[in-house]
Design an enzyme around this catalytic site. Structure first.
Site, PDB file in Angstrom:
ATOM      1  N   ALA A 178       3.280  25.285  57.510  1.00 54.94           N
ATOM      2  CA  ALA A 178       3.312  24.325  56.340  1.00 54.94           C
ATOM      3  C   ALA A 178       4.659  24.036  56.135  1.00 54.94           C
ATOM      4  O   ALA A 178       5.740  24.930  55.770  1.00 54.94           O
ATOM      5  CB  ALA A 178       2.727  24.987  55.387  1.00 54.94           C
ATOM      6  N   GLY A 205       2.758  34.380  55.926  1.00 57.66           N
ATOM      7  CA  GLY A 205       3.466  33.356  55.100  1.00 57.66           C
ATOM      8  C   GLY A 205       2.501  32.204  55.071  1.00 57.66           C
ATOM      9  O   GLY A 205       1.439  32.177  55.035  1.00 57.66           O
ATOM     10  N   ASP A 206       3.232  31.072  55.677  1.00 63.84           N
ATOM     11  CA  ASP A 206       2.696  29.640  55.889  1.00 63.84           C
ATOM     12  C   ASP A 206       2.456  29.451  57.157  1.00 63.84           C
ATOM     13  O   ASP A 206       2.453  28.362  57.521  1.00 63.84           O
ATOM     14  CB  ASP A 206       3.377  28.759  54.949  1.00 63.84           C
ATOM     15  N   GLU A 207       2.318  30.253  58.136  1.00 63.32           N
ATOM     16  CA  GLU A 207       2.119  30.090  59.537  1.00 63.32           C
ATOM     17  C   GLU A 207       0.829  30.661  59.709  1.00 63.32           C
ATOM     18  O   GLU A 207       0.306  31.677  59.432  1.00 63.32           O
ATOM     19  CB  GLU A 207       3.223  30.989  60.504  1.00 63.32           C
TER      20      GLU A 207
END
Length: 225
Positions: free
Chosen positions: A77, A119-121
């Protein structure tokens, strides 16, 4: 005098034999319950997705059995920090949850597995015909970038996706190489070095890591020389 029941040896054998399946059934039920609890504990509470280990295991198995169709994707993201800074971490969590649910549903609908890498992965492993790669990844990006309504605020996700196809890499490339290739491809898209739809090459899959992390991640750099 009260009657006394005397069990003959054969009767005792029958009773013991009858209790064995029941005991085994109890043990199996307990085993299933424990496995379900462990599986639930391994899932990310925010997205409901499993973690990296599950994705690595699935990727390795598919690399051995269906290499010609195996695709590994990594999605990241963009702009999450700006969302956290402007609207708070609850808004960032809502964005991550939405992306996680969407990539999970997309992968599951195609018989694959998605995971939250941290995280955002996110990552996914699934089987696709090589001719469908660009169409399917474009459809995934469109789904992940649909607006998210959070407490009256419309969040508009932006996502970078990198794809590694096992068929494009050496036969010896296993799960770790495929994931590294997809991660490097995502990074090249994220930085604008490559356009959306970029597919990992052998060079991407065999890019040296720094302390086990991709070059370009915060706190890492490649040695000079």
């Amino acid at each position: 005098m009260p009657a006394t029941t005397v069990l003959r040896p054969r009767s005792r054998t029958l009773i013991i034999a009858a209790t064995v399946p029941l005991a085994l059934a109890v043990l199996l039920a307990d085993d299933v319950r424990v496995r379900r609890q462990l599986d639930a504990a391994r899932k990310d509470p925010l997205t409901g997705l499993p973690g990296r280990d599950a994705l690595t295991h699935r990727t390795g198995r598919l690399a051995r059995t269906h290499r010609e169709q195996l695709h590994v994707l990594v999605a990241d993201a963009d702009g999450l920090k700006a969302v956290n800074d402007s609207l708070g971490h609850a808004a960032g969590d809502a964005l991550i949850a939405a992306i996680g649910h969407r990539i999970g549903a997309w992968a599951a609908a195609r018989g694959g597995l998605a995971a939250r890498l941290g995280g955002d992965e996110f990552g996914a492993a699934l089987l696709l015909p090589p001719t469908a790669t660009l169409r399917e990844t474009a459809a995934l990006r469109e789904q992940l970038e649909q607006p998210v309504d959070h407490n009256g605020h419309i969040l508009r996700p932006a996502v970078s996706i990198g794809t590694a196809r096992a068929v494009d890499l050496p036969d010896a490339a296993g799960a770790s190489r495929l994931l590294r290739g997809a991660d490097m491809a995502m990074y090249r898209v994220k930085t604008g070095e490559q356009p959306h739809g970029y597919l990992a090459t052998r060079h991407d899959a065999y890019t040296p890591t720094v302390h086990g992390r991709r070059p370009g991640r915060p706190g890492t750099h490649l040695p000079v020389g």
